[in-house]
Design a protein around this motif. Structure first.
Motif, short mmCIF file in Angstrom:
data_model
loop_
_atom_site.label_atom_id
_atom_site.label_comp_id
_atom_site.label_asym_id
_atom_site.label_seq_id
_atom_site.Cartn_x
_atom_site.Cartn_y
_atom_site.Cartn_z
N SER A 86 35.58 39.61 48.65
CA SER A 86 36.85 38.63 49.01
C SER A 86 38.05 38.89 48.58
O SER A 86 38.96 38.20 47.74
N GLY A 87 37.93 39.78 48.43
CA GLY A 87 39.85 41.02 48.44
C GLY A 87 39.38 41.38 46.34
O GLY A 87 41.15 41.42 45.58
N ASP A 88 39.07 40.47 45.63
CA ASP A 88 38.90 40.86 43.99
C ASP A 88 38.49 41.63 43.84
O ASP A 88 37.95 41.88 42.95
N ILE A 89 39.51 43.16 43.93
CA ILE A 89 38.77 44.39 43.68
C ILE A 89 39.87 44.61 42.71
O ILE A 89 40.93 45.30 42.52
N ARG A 90 39.39 45.65 41.49
CA ARG A 90 39.95 45.78 40.61
C ARG A 90 39.71 47.30 39.96
O ARG A 90 39.32 47.65 38.69
N ARG A 91 38.90 48.00 41.22
CA ARG A 91 38.48 49.59 40.74
C ARG A 91 39.49 50.34 40.51
O ARG A 91 41.10 49.69 40.78
N THR A 92 39.69 51.26 39.31
CA THR A 92 40.54 52.20 39.48
C THR A 92 39.98 53.34 38.91
O THR A 92 38.32 53.88 39.17
N HIS A 93 40.41 54.33 38.66
CA HIS A 93 40.29 56.29 38.89
C HIS A 93 39.08 56.33 40.08
O HIS A 93 38.53 56.95 40.00
N GLU A 94 39.37 55.67 41.26
CA GLU A 94 38.61 55.82 42.18
C GLU A 94 38.53 57.34 42.16
O GLU A 94 39.44 57.59 42.87
#
Length: 231
Positions: A206-214
């Protein structure tokens, strides 16, 4: 002929590195003819693969499937890491920008095909721990639905094992990456036209993406070596 199915393996050692351009052919010879067979012969190792960057830069992903992550801290493996062969000592001096991590598998969707996947996408990232279940469920299932995807695996880094100092590490200088999570997406056809599996996975949560340092890289298969337990 009997093989342990890599679908049952929960341990993974993954190594990303550039290789000095003038040494690539020698590196491939070493890795094919000595290093992968040596490693896969160790108890608990099941399969080793090497993939090359899809843009044909001298950038490689090398990895080994093991029965569990604990195999990668075993006495047999530590003995190999601390007694590199002369050829290994030579080859490792040509590694550039190396990152080496040990992982435990959290989830898998799909299954290994009859042959090793000719293409793979490596997606490394950080993620709030409470989002693990979302990726292990919805994200992986949606990514598997993308065209030509055969298997999607989700891993968390095992920093205690990955941080061990060894003789080989002193030569190549590569330590663990800064990301906690890894997704490997195996495909039967080239993903060059886009990153459909990642897009589908992201849409599923649902677009709730909280990836970091990808970091996302795509590769094609150069070498695979699987243990034959019947011998």
């Amino acid at each position: 002929m009997t093989h342990i199915n890599s679908d049952d393996c929960t341990g993974l050692m993954a190594f990303w590195a550039d290789i000095e351009a003038d040494y690539v052919l020698r590196y491939q010879q070493w890795h094919n003819c000595e290093h992968i067979p040596e490693r896969v012969s160790i108890s608990g190792f099941v399969e080793g693969r090497r993939y090359r960057s899809l843009d044909n830069k001298p950038h490689f992903l090398m990895y080994y499937d093991t029965q569990t992550a604990s195999v990668l801290a075993s006495d047999a493996y530590m003995a190999a890491l601390n007694a590199p062969t002369p050829w290994t000592r030579e080859a490792l001096t040509y590694f550039r920008n190396p990152t080496r991590d040990i992982f435990t598998r959290l989830a898998v969707t799909g299954a290994r095909g009859k042959f090793a996947a000719p293409y793979i996408t490596s997606l490394r990232f950080d993620l709030p721990e409470e989002d693990e279940a979302k990726y292990a469920g919805l994200w992986l299932r949606a990514a598997l639905e993308a065209e030509s995807v055969e298997r999607v695996r989700f891993y968390r880094v095992d920093s205690a094992v990955g941080n061990m100092a060894t003789s080989e590490r002193k030569v190549h200088g590569g330590g663990p990456g800064k990301q906690t999570y890894l997704v490997l997406i195996e495909q039967s056809r080239s993903p060059a036209s886009g990153n459909g599996p990642v897009t589908r996975g992201d849409a599923a949560v649902s677009g709730d993406i909280r990836r970091t340092h990808e970091q996302c890289h795509q590769y094609w298969l150069e070498m695979v070596h699987q243990k034959d337990e019947s011998r």
